[in-house]
Each structure stands twice: as structure tokens, then as C-alpha cells.
Design a protein around this motif. Structure first.
Motif, short mmCIF file in Angstrom:
data_model
loop_
_atom_site.label_atom_id
_atom_site.label_comp_id
_atom_site.label_asym_id
_atom_site.label_seq_id
_atom_site.Cartn_x
_atom_site.Cartn_y
_atom_site.Cartn_z
N ASP A 35 0.84 -1.21 0.00
CA ASP A 35 0.00 0.00 0.00
C ASP A 35 0.87 1.25 0.00
OD1 ASP A 35 -2.56 -1.56 0.50
OD2 ASP A 35 -1.42 -2.08 2.29
N GLU A 36 1.83 1.30 -0.92
CA GLU A 36 2.81 2.38 -0.93
C GLU A 36 2.18 3.76 -0.75
OE1 GLU A 36 6.10 2.17 -1.08
OE2 GLU A 36 6.57 0.25 -2.02
N THR A 37 1.19 4.07 -1.57
CA THR A 37 0.73 5.46 -1.63
C THR A 37 -0.09 5.88 -0.41
OG1 THR A 37 -1.10 4.73 -3.05
CG2 THR A 37 0.83 5.65 -4.13
N LYS A 38 -0.43 4.95 0.46
CA LYS A 38 -1.03 5.37 1.72
C LYS A 38 -0.01 6.11 2.59
CE LYS A 38 -4.86 2.10 2.17
NZ LYS A 38 -5.49 1.04 2.99
N GLY A 39 1.27 5.96 2.27
CA GLY A 39 2.30 6.69 2.99
C GLY A 39 2.54 8.10 2.49
N PHE A 40 1.83 8.50 1.42
CA PHE A 40 2.06 9.82 0.84
C PHE A 40 0.95 10.82 1.14
CE2 PHE A 40 4.20 7.07 -2.55
CZ PHE A 40 5.43 7.18 -1.95
N ILE A 41 -0.08 10.39 1.85
CA ILE A 41 -1.23 11.28 2.05
C ILE A 41 -1.28 11.86 3.46
CG2 ILE A 41 -2.63 10.06 0.34
CD1 ILE A 41 -4.13 8.81 2.79
N GLY A 42 -0.30 11.47 4.31
CA GLY A 42 -0.40 11.87 5.70
C GLY A 42 -1.30 10.89 6.44
N TRP A 43 -1.11 10.81 7.76
CA TRP A 43 -1.84 9.81 8.52
C TRP A 43 -3.23 10.33 8.90
CZ3 TRP A 43 0.52 5.62 7.54
CH2 TRP A 43 1.90 5.63 7.34
N ASP A 44 -4.04 10.53 7.84
CA ASP A 44 -5.36 11.11 8.03
C ASP A 44 -6.35 10.34 7.17
OD1 ASP A 44 -7.61 12.61 8.37
OD2 ASP A 44 -6.77 14.48 7.57
N ALA A 45 -7.23 9.61 7.82
CA ALA A 45 -8.22 8.81 7.09
C ALA A 45 -9.16 9.69 6.27
CB ALA A 45 -9.01 7.94 8.06
N LYS A 46 -9.24 10.98 6.59
CA LYS A 46 -10.10 11.88 5.83
C LYS A 46 -9.62 12.04 4.39
CE LYS A 46 -11.55 14.54 9.90
NZ LYS A 46 -11.52 15.87 10.57
N ALA A 47 -8.33 11.68 4.14
CA ALA A 47 -7.78 11.80 2.78
C ALA A 47 -8.17 10.63 1.89
CB ALA A 47 -6.26 11.93 2.84
N PHE A 48 -8.85 9.63 2.45
CA PHE A 48 -9.28 8.49 1.64
C PHE A 48 -10.43 8.93 0.72
CE2 PHE A 48 -7.92 4.50 4.20
CZ PHE A 48 -6.73 5.11 4.58
N PRO A 49 -10.34 8.63 -0.58
CA PRO A 49 -11.47 8.95 -1.47
C PRO A 49 -12.72 8.19 -1.08
CG PRO A 49 -9.52 8.29 -2.71
CD PRO A 49 -9.24 7.99 -1.28
N ARG A 50 -13.86 8.83 -1.27
CA ARG A 50 -15.12 8.22 -0.87
C ARG A 50 -16.03 7.88 -2.04
NH1 ARG A 50 -13.36 11.31 3.25
NH2 ARG A 50 -13.76 10.61 5.39
N THR A 51 -15.77 8.45 -3.21
CA THR A 51 -16.63 8.19 -4.36
C THR A 51 -15.77 7.81 -5.56
OG1 THR A 51 -16.57 10.46 -5.22
CG2 THR A 51 -18.23 9.96 -3.52
N TRP A 52 -16.41 7.16 -6.54
CA TRP A 52 -15.68 6.78 -7.75
C TRP A 52 -15.25 8.01 -8.55
CZ3 TRP A 52 -14.02 2.27 -7.03
CH2 TRP A 52 -14.79 1.28 -6.41
N ASP A 53 -16.07 9.03 -8.56
CA ASP A 53 -15.68 10.26 -9.26
C ASP A 53 -14.43 10.88 -8.64
OD1 ASP A 53 -17.75 10.05 -11.05
OD2 ASP A 53 -19.09 11.45 -9.98
N GLU A 54 -14.35 10.80 -7.32
CA GLU A 54 -13.17 11.34 -6.65
C GLU A 54 -11.92 10.54 -7.02
OE1 GLU A 54 -11.72 12.58 -2.11
OE2 GLU A 54 -13.64 11.56 -2.43
#
Length: 542
Positions: free
Chosen positions: A346-365
Motif C-alpha cells: 500500500d505504498e501510496t497510503k504513505g504519501f497522504i499523511g496519517w489522516d483517514a479523511k484523505a481516503f477517497p469516498r466516491t468513484w468520481d473522486e
């Protein structure tokens, strides 16, 4: 900012360094190991069963008239220099590790060794225990732009003790100080190598290791390079450099690859954008510019990418580098070096900061955000990517697809290219993938970029660690550490608790999966690999 500061400690600074020594029996006489190097004698300290030497100078101050020139060895000294604190890091944006000093005078390395002390007279000691230990030289990440060997994640005491190995970390010139290609802008032989002097610093450090590491209990004929992210990229580049041949004997790239390097024309365009940002037109003025002001040139818009700060990295200059590391094939100079090549699930989970709010929630996103993650490495329609993942993994959420696809299009793709090039040349790599999840926030970040650093070094409780200190963390760390130690010792990672680790070969693509129960898999995520094989991969910056 004092860009000429040297790190050898005197006066009040020495008192502060002594006060900071670990509470493990350190005294100024019997517990202070003194080693004679080719430059002069150095005094370290003991941390439990390990002797530590920090801030060992391997190169001269490269500021002033030496800026942009290949490194030179330091002037020798006749007294005993204290090696009790890390040396300055290269000039870089930001503050470095915990506010460490930044300087052009940054050619320093650090050594941890379990070598036994041998008394050599009143108040004197050395490390001549006759040991011939494997040497593990870690090259730090931070792309080619930042970082240093002083991170608490890279502290070498636990690894040195566990494996009875000598651990080395190193600083070198970064960004414009190490990779600003000026050869086509100024007709001056002193800048002919300017696009790769950061790499040449590493070559000089490895020559220091060759000439000195036996005095620290290490074997100069068993030197392993390992490095994560940018560190892995630097190692892949060294494998194509004739000047580095014979200086290291195993190599491990951890989520950091270098398939191609920058071409001379793009590197020249970047150098010009850098100079234009500074408003400087001649070499003398550029060398006279204070180092902290020179960093402002890095804010120039990259003329190739069209966005972001200007990229600096190694250059195909036909001098230090006369070919790409892994294009069109694996560089012949590196084929005799056993290689380990890894990535995390899950490499790129290390590039967003440790904030679950940065997870995309929709397919358009997901569709909107994927192109920025690919960043021209993979030029493919994001809607097509999302449709493939939704069909292949119907249970995946938008966030699952986003991180899987962005990981597949970044360093994982480059790792596969390196593995395949080695396999075709008959010199396969030992491929690995970390699936073991960070315990942070209940494991939602999976196995992100950087997770393998703490696991290999055993620095589970270091500041900012993402690997945790529980029993599962300890067990995973022991397994990974032991594999890396075995690789350093013999060039083969087998012999520990892992199942038999087969080298990567086509078409099977054997890969070790590091997890709570580690296992071998053929072609893990093969459907994703085949999907992204439809389009060419472009190394970032090239």
C-alpha cells in the motif's frame, strides 16, 4: 545559517555531547574507543555492546569554489577527533532531522559496530578484535532532495547487535548542490560532473568504507548497500556507475528504483529554470551565492512536468553515467552484485499523511485524483483504470481502488521492471512485497511506504515510528532483519525463519510476501501487473 560549520566537537559543544551519551557505562577513558582511520584518529562512545562513531568526515567541505565539483578527501589531522554527534546534513528545504544543522560541509558518515574493545595502553583503546563482519551501508531516502543519515529510524545499534554486523549511514550533497547539471550552460571543466556529484559523494564514502571499515571490525569485501525510496534509487543508479564497481557486493532497493536517469537536455532546461528563478547568469555569481539563498532556485516551476518545484536527480552525462541503470536492460556493471528488490502493498497510503479523511469516498473522486498520483509515470485514462479494478476486485471500495491503482503505477511498476531486467540477464533479484499492516489506527493504512525501514533496523520505538512495539511487530521485525542480515553475510537471504526464498525468474515472478505468516507467491497481483503493462512506464524526473 553557517554553511561552513564543521561537526567535530570542541569546547562547550563537546560537553553537551558527552552529557547526551547513553547511560551505558560511558566514561572518557576506558569506555571511549579510539580508531585510527586513513584521515586521522577518531573517538567514539559505547552504547551497551555497540561502539558508535558519529560525524566521521569522509570528504572535504565542498562549499565556495568547490561547489558543483566532484568530492575530494579531507585534509588529514594529527589529534584525536571526537565522533560523538551527527555531522550536518546537506542543504535542503525544511529543517532536517529535529532541527539538525544544514551545511554544504556535509560529507560525513556514522558507524555502529559490535567490535570488541582492545586495550592499547593507559586511557586508550581500539576495535582490533579481529572481526570480519558484514557491512550494511544504508543510503537515506527523501528523493534526491532531502533527508540525512541521522533519522532515528536509521539508528544502527539494534541492527548491529542483532546481526553482529557493522552498520553505516551516510550524508551526501542533495538537490541543486548534488545534481544541478551545468555542463551545457558553462564551458568550465569544474562543472563537467555537476549533474552527478551527489552520486560521486556516495562513491567517495564507499571508498572510505573500503579503506577503513576493517579498523571498525568490518569486512571490506562484504559491503551491502540498502536504502529505502530515494535511497533505493541512488543504489540502483550506483549499480550503473563504473566508478562504484567493486565497492559494494550486495544491493537492496526498498520501494525505491531508478529505471532511467535524466537526459542531458531536460537536465539543462531544469538548470536554466533554476538559474532564472535566482536571476543569476554566470558561474562565479552562482558559487558566491549563500547556500540558503540558492535553495530558492528549487521553487522554479519544473519546465518538463509543468508544475511543482524543479526536479533534481542523476543525469546521463556520459561521464559518471554513460547509460541508464535498467534501460534497455540491467546495467552490466551491476550484474555480479546479488540484488534484493522490494515494495510495500500500500505504498501510496504513505504519501497522504496519517489522516483517514484523505481516503477517497466516491468513484468520481478516484477518477479525479488518480492522474496526479500517476504524475506522467503511467499515461492512461483513469476511468479505464477504475473500471478494471471494479471488475477485478468487486469488493473494493473507492479508497481501495485508489490506493491499489496508484501504488501499481508508481514504484511497484519500476520494481517489476528491475526484477524482470535482472531475470532476463540471468542475474535475478530476490523480490519481496510487504503485506504486514502497520498497527496505526487499527491497520487502516495497510503496509505503506517506509514501513520496511523500522522493521529492518528494529527501531520499533523510534520517534514517529509506524510499526508499533507489540509482539507481532517484534516478530515481523526479527524476520525481516534476519533476512537482510543473511543477505549481507552471504548474498542470499535464506537461512532464517522464512520459507525457502527463490530468486525472481520469468515467467513465474517468485516474490516473498512478508506478513504475519510470510510466504512465497508467484506473480502477486499479476492481473494488475498485466493491466499496467499495456502502457509504458516513465521514471519520475526523466
Amino acid at each position: 545559517m553557517d554553511t561552513r560549520r564543521r561537526t567535530l566537537i570542541t569546547g562547550a559543544a563537546a560537553l553537551a555531547a558527552y552529557a547526551a551519551m547513553p547511560a551505558s557505562g560511558f566514561t572518557a577513558e576506558a569506555r571511549s574507543p579510539v580508531v585510527a582511520t586513513t584521515n586521522g584518529k577518531v573517538r567514539g562512545y559505547r552504547d551497551g555492546e555497540v561502539s558508535v562513531f558519529k560525524g566521521l568526515r569522509y570528504g572535504a567541505d565542498m562549499g565556495g569554489a568547490r561547489r558543483f565539483s566532484p568530492p575530494v578527501a579531507p585534509e588529514p589531522w594529527t589529534d584525536v577527533k571526537d565522533a560523538l554527534a551527527y555531522g550536518p546534513a546537506s542543504m535542503q528545504p525544511g529543517k532536517g532531522e529535529d532541527g539538525e544543522t544544514l551545511s554544504e560541509d556535509c560529507l560525513f558518515l556514522n558507524v555502529w559496530t559490535p567490535a570488541v574493545l582492545e586495550k592499547k595502553g593507559p586511557g586508550k583503546s581500539g576495535l582490533a578484535d579481529g572481526g570480519s563482519r558484514p557491512v550494511m551501508v544504508y543510503i537515506h531516502g527523501g528523493a534526491y532532495n532531502g533527508g540525512s543519515g541521522a533519522s532515528p529510524w536509521y539508528e544502527g545499534t539494534k541492527l548491529a547487535k542483532r546481526g553482529d554486523v557493522v552498520v553505516v549511514t551516510v550524508n551526501h550533497r542533495l538537490n541543486a548542490f548534488g545534481y544541478l547539471y551545468l555542463a551545457r550552460l558553462f564551458d568550465d571543466p569544474s562543472v563537467a560532473d555537476s549533474g552527478n556529484v551527489g552520486q560521486l559523494d556516495l562513491v567517495l564514502a564507499l571508498r572510505w568504507v573500503r579503506d577503513n571499515i576493517a579498523a571498525f571490525g568490518g569486512d571490506p569485501d562484504r559491503v551491502m548497500l540498502f536504502g529505502q525510496s530515494g535511497g533505493g534509487a541512488k543504489i540502483a543508479t550506483l549499480m550503473a556507475m563504473p566508478a562504484a564497481k567493486g565497492l559494494f557486493h550486495r544491493a537492496a532497493t526498498m520501494s525505491g528504483q531508478q529505471v532511467t536517469v535524466g537526459g542531458p537536455f531536460n537536465a539543462t532546461r531544469r538548470a536554466k529554470a533554476f538559474l532564472d528563478k535566482l536571476g543569476i547568469k554566470d558561474l562565479a555569481a552562482l558559487r558566491a551565492l549563500p547556500a540558503d539563498q540558492m535553495l530558492n532556485g528549487l521553487k522554479a516551476i519544473d519546465p518538463i512536468a509543468g508544475s511543482g518545484g524543479v526536479y533534481m536527480g542523476p543525469v546521463l552525462d556520459e561521464r559518471a553515467l554513460d547509460r541508464h541503470p535498467f534501460f534497455p536492460d540491467a546495467a552490466p556493471t551491476g550484474l555480479s552484485v546479488p540484488m534484493m528488490c522490494g515494495n510495500t502493498h500500500d505504498e501510496t497510503k504513505g504519501f497522504i499523511g496519517w489522516d483517514a479523511k484523505a481516503f477517497p469516498r466516491t468513484w468520481d473522486e478516484v477518477i479525479a485524483r488518480l492522474p496526479a498520483q500517476f504524475n506522467a509515470r503511467i499515461d492512461i485514462d483513469p476511468e479505464t483504470v477504475v473500471a478494471f479494478y471494479r471488475k477485478t476486485y468487486p469488493s473494493y471500495s473507492p479508497a481501495d481502488v485508489y490506493f491499489a491503482a496508484s501504488t501499481a503505477g508508481r514504484s511497484w511498476k519500476a520494481a517489476i521492471l528491475q526484477d524482470e531486467a535482472r531475470a532476463r540477464a540471468g542475474a535475478p533479484a530476490y523480490a519481496y512485497q510487504v503485506n504486514w499492516k502497520s498497527p496505526i489506527q487499527g491497520g487502516i493504512f495497510g503496509a505503506p511506504h517506509t514501513i520496511d525501514i523500522g522493521l529492518v533496523f528494529g527501531t520499533l520505538d523510534a520517534k514517529g515510528s509506524i510499526v508499533g512495539t507489540g509482539p507481532e511487530s517484534v516478530a515481523m521485525s526479527n524476520t525481516m532483519s534476519d533476512a537482510f542480515i543473511a543477505f549481507a553475510r552471504t548474498g542470499d537471504p535464506n537461512g532464517g525463519a522464512l520459507p525457502r526464498w527463490e530468486p525472481y525468474a520469468l515467467p513465474r515472478r517468485q516474490t516473498m510476501i512478508f506478513d504475519t505468516v510470510s510466504r512465497m507467491e508467484d506473480d502477486p497481483r499479476g492481473a494488475e501487473r498485466a493491466f499496467f503493462d499495456r502502457v509504458p512506464f516513465t521514471q519520475f524526473g526523466t
